[in-house]
Design an enzyme around this catalytic site. Structure first.
Site, PDB file in Angstrom:
ATOM      1  N   VAL A   1       0.734  -1.260   0.110  1.00  0.00           N
ATOM      2  CA  VAL A   1       0.130  -0.031   0.130  1.00  0.00           C
ATOM      3  C   VAL A   1       0.854   1.266   0.083  1.00  0.00           C
ATOM      4  CG1 VAL A   1      -1.623   1.343   1.422  1.00  0.00           C
ATOM      5  CG2 VAL A   1      -1.962  -0.964   1.026  1.00  0.00           C
ATOM      6  N   HIS A   2       2.011   1.465   0.777  1.00  0.00           N
ATOM      7  CA  HIS A   2       2.720   2.493   1.046  1.00  0.00           C
ATOM      8  C   HIS A   2       3.607   2.429  -0.331  1.00  0.00           C
ATOM      9  CE1 HIS A   2       1.657   2.086   5.381  1.00  0.00           C
ATOM     10  NE2 HIS A   2       1.904   3.506   5.124  1.00  0.00           N
ATOM     11  N   LYS A   3       4.032   1.546  -0.858  1.00  0.00           N
ATOM     12  CA  LYS A   3       4.638   1.569  -2.217  1.00  0.00           C
ATOM     13  C   LYS A   3       3.891   2.246  -3.204  1.00  0.00           C
ATOM     14  CE  LYS A   3       7.590  -1.005  -5.272  1.00  0.00           C
ATOM     15  NZ  LYS A   3       6.901  -1.040  -6.426  1.00  0.00           N
TER      16      LYS A   3
END
Lengths: 188, 335
Positions: free
Chosen positions: A35-37
């Site tokens: 998700v953060h990527k």
């Protein structure tokens, strides 16, 4: 023991200090490595994250016979892997809390100060105690990332955490790191 | 907690007995089905059920030797501290996981099987049953979908794919089969470390004192990230690969055993004692228990290499083992 309830307010987040034991009730969204990527690469989140809490967690979720999701285990994952990205999520989307384990570094701590966010430490490995606090699975987004990496929208009640990084520059992790390194050097 | 575990195991055993009884009664009543039923009971291989039960037990019940040190650690922490709070939640979690028969930790980890078998054992056939049991355990939620294709990022293989599960076969002289299982989470695996001596920065030479220094360095670097308080498995020597394999094998030892080598025994004690002075504590919150144990083993090395390989195991130290009896039914639990 302090309590914070949904909808969360940035002012009450600013009141929290390192060492506070807090029970969280209300909504939270899981989000971890993938998700953060994806957010970092510029994709907009599928929900409004303003004044929301992100939980670094890859739960075990099963579908029951009626097609309803059931969380079987849901402890925190190690947060430091999101160190390069977390501050951006604070800046761009206005989150007020990050739940995880192991603590985070200086970029995140600066983000917490600048944008008004805290780091809540959940107890690593305590997947059952924490899963019990999850009252419902309300939605799932970005399921293409795989079940542990998807965004799960959860409603929790009295979810137990400890503030280990606050919005005033305080970090328990930095403190323990420094003192333990000093004792280590004495023992070399 | 220990009592409860035995009860669960007995319950499973009882279930099997009950199943047999039912089969007997049916046999008496239905003569037509008699022949086929008898055949089925006789030839029924229990391996799949035994492995599935091993996985369930490993994922949901912490062995007695580990529960014991976790409780000791809880009692050592000062009252009303975040360290005590963390240990209390850990204790409650161990109890709840066992009661609900659900994973202690959602990261059900790398699935490491260690199989000791007699001569003439068919490894490929055994592997097939292991794969079947792992897939079933994943469908039942004892294991998380936890095996990611490193190129595509896809995670849908039910934990059976290249390198997963990781099965280590070893031929022994005994007649029975022994299967040990360890579930090692990613958080603790990530704080594992490998050093090569000498290490100039740590002033660590090619001797046991050098080994001691690099192990302590790994403890400080791990802080709370590996879900401490943890246990270290350490291998001195070997090449890079063998060193890490051996360090994990050290985690199969019981926590209360004693190293038969006096110098290594001293080293193990010294590491635990010194680490607990660091004040890293449960979850890195600060506190009295940073390590619950340290187990050190040795391999030969090349004159040019001196590796020290360290595997960190979190408090959710999931390992269990069984010996198999007739028809591959569980005969004995090993931890």
């Amino acid at each position: 023991m302090k309590k914070i309830n949904y909808p969360f307010k940035r002012e009450e987040i600013r009141d929290l200090r390192v060492g506070d034991m807090v029970l969280i009730s209300g909504k939270m969204y899981t989000g971890r490595d993938a998700v953060h990527k994806r957010l970092h690469e510029g994709t907009k989140p599928p929900i409004d994250l303003n004044e929301q809490i992100i939980y670094h967690c890859g739960p075990v979720v099963l579908k029951d016979k009626k097609g309803k999701y059931e969380v079987k285990a849901a402890g925190p994952t190690t947060s430091i892997r999101e160190e390069p990205y977390q501050w951006e999520v604070m800046r761009d989307y206005g989150i007020v809390g990050v739940i995880g384990k192991g603590g985070m570094g200086p970029k995140t701590l600066e983000g917490c100060q600048k944008y008004g966010c805290v780091y809540f430490h959940a107890i690593g490995g305590a997947a059952q105690v924490l899963a019990e606090k999850i009252k419902s699975v309300d939605n799932v987004y970005w399921e293409d990332l795989g079940s542990p990496e998807a965004i799960w929208e959860l409603t929790v009640e009295d979810f137990p955490v400890v503030v280990t990084m606050d919005s005033h520059g305080g970090s328990l992790h930095a403190k323990v790191q420094e003192s333990s390194e000093n004792i280590f050097k004495e023992n070399l | 907690m220990a009592k409860k575990k035995k009860a669960t195991k007995k319950k499973v055993a009882k279930k099997k007995v009950t199943k047999k009884k039912v089969a007997k009664t049916t046999k008496k009543k239905a003569t037509k089905k008699k022949a086929t039923k008898k055949k089925a009971t006789k030839k029924k291989d229990g391996l799949f059920d035994s492995l599935l039960e091993l996985i369930r037990q490993t994922s949901t019940v912490l062995p007695d030797d580990i529960q014991k040190v976790v409780l000791e650690a809880l009692h050592r922490e000062e009252k009303n501290t975040t360290a005590e709070y963390a240990m209390n939640i850990i204790k409650a979690n161990i109890e709840l996981a066992e009661k609900k028969s659900q994973p202690i930790c959602q990261d059900t980890g790398t699935i490491l099987f260690y199989v000791n078998h007699p001569e003439g054992f068919k490894q490929n056939e055994f592997t097939k049953v292991v794969h079947k049991a792992v897939k079933k355990a994943t469908a039942l939620g004892y294991l998380r979908q936890n095996s990611v294709d490193s190129l595509t990022g896809k995670n849908e293989c039910m934990n059976v794919g290249p390198g997963h599960p990781d099965i280590h076969f070893h031929e022994h002289k005994k007649k029975h089969i022994e299967v040990k299982l360890m579930l090692k989470g990613g958080g603790c695996e990530n704080v594992g470390a490998q050093y090569k001596l000498p290490d100039v920065g740590l002033d660590a030479g090619r001797d046991l004192d050098g080994v001691r220094k690099v192990i302590l360095d790994a403890v400080v670097k791990a802080q709370g990230k590996g879900c401490g308080p943890g246990v270290l498995g350490v291998a001195i020597g070997g090449d890079r690969g063998a060193g890490y394999v051996k360090s994990k094998e050290m985690l199969l030892r019981k926590l209360d055993d004693t190293n038969s080598h006096p110098d290594l025994k001293k080293l193990e004690e010294n590491i635990v004692e010194t680490s607990n002075k660091f004040g890293i504590g449960p979850m890195g919150f600060g506190g009295k228990t940073t390590l619950l144990g340290c187990k050190v083993g040795v391999l030969n090395r090349l004159p040019a290499s001196f590796f020290v390989s360290i595997s960190y195991m979190c408090w959710a130290y999931r390992r269990q083992g069984i010996t198999l009896g007739n028809n591959n039914i569980i005969k004995k639990w090993l931890y």
